[in-house]
Design a protein around this motif. Structure first.
Motif, PDB file in Angstrom:
ATOM      1  N   ALA A 147      40.509 -11.643 -37.356  1.00 10.89           N
ATOM      2  CA  ALA A 147      39.151 -12.024 -37.724  1.00 10.89           C
ATOM      3  C   ALA A 147      39.138 -13.502 -38.093  1.00 10.89           C
ATOM      4  O   ALA A 147      40.038 -13.990 -38.791  1.00 10.89           O
ATOM      5  CB  ALA A 147      38.663 -11.183 -38.904  1.00 10.89           C
ATOM      6  N   PHE A 148      38.121 -14.228 -37.626  1.00 13.42           N
ATOM      7  CA  PHE A 148      38.016 -15.648 -37.957  1.00 13.42           C
ATOM      8  C   PHE A 148      38.065 -15.845 -39.472  1.00 13.42           C
ATOM      9  O   PHE A 148      38.672 -16.791 -39.967  1.00 13.42           O
ATOM     10  CB  PHE A 148      36.715 -16.231 -37.418  1.00 13.42           C
ATOM     11  N   TYR A 153      44.249 -21.498 -42.182  1.00 15.24           N
ATOM     12  CA  TYR A 153      44.484 -22.644 -41.298  1.00 15.24           C
ATOM     13  C   TYR A 153      45.519 -22.259 -40.251  1.00 15.24           C
ATOM     14  O   TYR A 153      46.246 -21.270 -40.386  1.00 15.24           O
ATOM     15  CB  TYR A 153      44.906 -23.896 -42.072  1.00 15.24           C
ATOM     16  N   VAL A 154      45.568 -23.048 -39.185  1.00 17.17           N
ATOM     17  CA  VAL A 154      46.523 -22.834 -38.103  1.00 17.17           C
ATOM     18  C   VAL A 154      47.338 -24.120 -37.950  1.00 17.17           C
ATOM     19  O   VAL A 154      46.784 -25.222 -37.949  1.00 17.17           O
ATOM     20  CB  VAL A 154      45.820 -22.502 -36.770  1.00 17.17           C
ATOM     21  N   GLU A 155      48.642 -23.950 -37.816  1.00 18.65           N
ATOM     22  CA  GLU A 155      49.553 -25.083 -37.675  1.00 18.65           C
ATOM     23  C   GLU A 155      50.274 -24.977 -36.338  1.00 18.65           C
ATOM     24  O   GLU A 155      50.660 -23.882 -35.915  1.00 18.65           O
ATOM     25  CB  GLU A 155      50.568 -25.062 -38.815  1.00 18.65           C
ATOM     26  N   CYS A 156      50.459 -26.108 -35.672  1.00 22.77           N
ATOM     27  CA  CYS A 156      51.170 -26.137 -34.390  1.00 22.77           C
ATOM     28  C   CYS A 156      52.401 -27.033 -34.516  1.00 22.77           C
ATOM     29  O   CYS A 156      52.276 -28.221 -34.810  1.00 22.77           O
ATOM     30  CB  CYS A 156      50.253 -26.646 -33.284  1.00 22.77           C
ATOM     31  N   TYR A 163      49.692 -18.895 -37.859  1.00 21.77           N
ATOM     32  CA  TYR A 163      48.388 -18.575 -38.451  1.00 21.77           C
ATOM     33  C   TYR A 163      48.607 -18.218 -39.918  1.00 21.77           C
ATOM     34  O   TYR A 163      49.255 -17.221 -40.241  1.00 21.77           O
ATOM     35  CB  TYR A 163      47.736 -17.402 -37.719  1.00 21.77           C
ATOM     36  N   HIS A 164      48.075 -19.046 -40.804  1.00 18.70           N
ATOM     37  CA  HIS A 164      48.167 -18.795 -42.241  1.00 18.70           C
ATOM     38  C   HIS A 164      46.908 -18.035 -42.665  1.00 18.70           C
ATOM     39  O   HIS A 164      45.792 -18.526 -42.482  1.00 18.70           O
ATOM     40  CB  HIS A 164      48.304 -20.117 -42.996  1.00 18.70           C
ATOM     41  N   LEU A 165      47.103 -16.857 -43.212  1.00 17.20           N
ATOM     42  CA  LEU A 165      46.001 -15.929 -43.428  1.00 17.20           C
ATOM     43  C   LEU A 165      45.618 -15.801 -44.895  1.00 17.20           C
ATOM     44  O   LEU A 165      46.385 -16.164 -45.800  1.00 17.20           O
ATOM     45  CB  LEU A 165      46.377 -14.549 -42.871  1.00 17.20           C
ATOM     46  N   ALA A 166      44.427 -15.275 -45.120  1.00 14.07           N
ATOM     47  CA  ALA A 166      43.868 -15.198 -46.474  1.00 14.07           C
ATOM     48  C   ALA A 166      44.668 -14.271 -47.383  1.00 14.07           C
ATOM     49  O   ALA A 166      44.609 -14.415 -48.607  1.00 14.07           O
ATOM     50  CB  ALA A 166      42.409 -14.738 -46.396  1.00 14.07           C
ATOM     51  N   LEU A 171      51.472 -15.655 -39.812  1.00 17.01           N
ATOM     52  CA  LEU A 171      51.716 -14.926 -38.568  1.00 17.01           C
ATOM     53  C   LEU A 171      52.210 -15.907 -37.509  1.00 17.01           C
ATOM     54  O   LEU A 171      51.517 -16.871 -37.167  1.00 17.01           O
ATOM     55  CB  LEU A 171      50.432 -14.247 -38.105  1.00 17.01           C
ATOM     56  N   LEU A 172      53.404 -15.663 -37.002  1.00 18.92           N
ATOM     57  CA  LEU A 172      54.020 -16.563 -36.030  1.00 18.92           C
ATOM     58  C   LEU A 172      53.593 -16.181 -34.618  1.00 18.92           C
ATOM     59  O   LEU A 172      53.794 -15.051 -34.172  1.00 18.92           O
ATOM     60  CB  LEU A 172      55.545 -16.501 -36.146  1.00 18.92           C
ATOM     61  N   GLY A 173      52.996 -17.157 -33.927  1.00 18.03           N
ATOM     62  CA  GLY A 173      52.576 -16.927 -32.557  1.00 18.03           C
ATOM     63  C   GLY A 173      53.658 -17.312 -31.561  1.00 18.03           C
ATOM     64  O   GLY A 173      54.696 -17.877 -31.924  1.00 18.03           O
ATOM     65  N   ARG A 174      53.394 -17.016 -30.291  1.00 17.77           N
ATOM     66  CA  ARG A 174      54.321 -17.390 -29.236  1.00 17.77           C
ATOM     67  C   ARG A 174      54.067 -18.833 -28.790  1.00 17.77           C
ATOM     68  O   ARG A 174      53.054 -19.428 -29.123  1.00 17.77           O
ATOM     69  CB  ARG A 174      54.190 -16.432 -28.056  1.00 17.77           C
TER      70      ARG A 174
END
Length: 247
Positions: A147-148, A153-156, A163-166, A171-174
């Protein structure tokens, strides 16, 4: 997709209104799911009592035996329904009462397509803005729908998104094969997401305060701002919250 309820006690009129709505439904494929017709407020209230979230838009005749359309709207709201109400009537005498229950519009019969369709356009537009939005992301655990509102915030880093969540988790993406901006396009289309640094995107709803060098997020995390992006990021932040005082 939204569902529409029509409540009109006159059979001929109900069929006419249903025909207008179904014609609109055909013109707007994929915008409306179901259209249901009720010939009394009692029928509608009984159905909604079984499923409060069944309908999103209500087209209600004002003058009906038993509960009027306006009283029906009040009862629906008391049951927790948050749908959009549009009232249909042969008289203008109840317009003030209609708007007291938050009516989107008050249409005088005979209702024409050119009167009804712009109202349905507005109702669907409001619903689309109110609907919870989400993004499907590829993570080390597979595909996940975020959910938005849950994204702080999102870090690259090295083409890998985090994805840093509330809830405090990360959450680590590919690895992404596109640019960060392209990957984050669904977020950046929203007014509350800000791109203050080439490697960060943040959700303004989770900002605690803004300094000259960083956004301080709720929870204490700091999202840096590059000098070249500061003016634009600050302006977007202030515009989103309609602030007038400087920071």
């Amino acid at each position: 997709m939204p569902n529409i309820a029509i409540c009109e006690d006159d059979l001929a009129t109900s069929r006419y209104i249903e025909g207008l709505v179904r014609a609109y439904q055909r013109q707007q494929p994929g915008q409306i799911d179901q259209v249901a017709v009720f010939l009394s407020s009692a029928q509608l209230l009984e159905q909604v009592a079984k499923d409060k979230n069944q309908f999103d838009i209500y087209l209600l005749d004002v003058l009906m035996p038993g509960a009027s359309g306006i009283e029906t709207a009040r009862r629906l709201q008391a049951q927790g329904c948050e749908g959009t109400f549009v009232f249909l009537t042969a008289s203008k005498d109840f317009a003030l009462d209609a708007f007291r229950v938050g009516a989107l519009q008050y249409l005088v019969k005979p209702v024409r397509a050119q009167d009804l369709y712009p109202v349905l356009d507005r109702a669907l537009g409001l619903l689309s803005r109110q609907a919870p939005k989400s993004i499907l992301v590829s993570t080390v655990r597979g595909k996940e729908n975020l959910a938005f509102s849950s994204i702080v915030y999102v870090e690259c880093r090295n083409h890998i998104l985090t994805y840093h969540l509330a809830d405090g988790t990360a959450l680590l993406g590919r690895t992404i094969r596109t640019s960060f901006e392209v990957a984050m396009e669904p977020l950046l289309r929203e007014p509350n997401f800000i791109h203050p640094h080439k490697s960060f995107i943040l959700n303004a709803d989770h900002v605690d305060r803004l300094t000259s060098q960083a956004f301080i997020m709720t929870g204490g995390a700091q999202v840096p701002i590059t000098k070249s992006r500061y003016s634009q990021a600050r302006s977007r932040y202030l515009q989103y919250f309609d602030l007038t005082t400087g920071l």
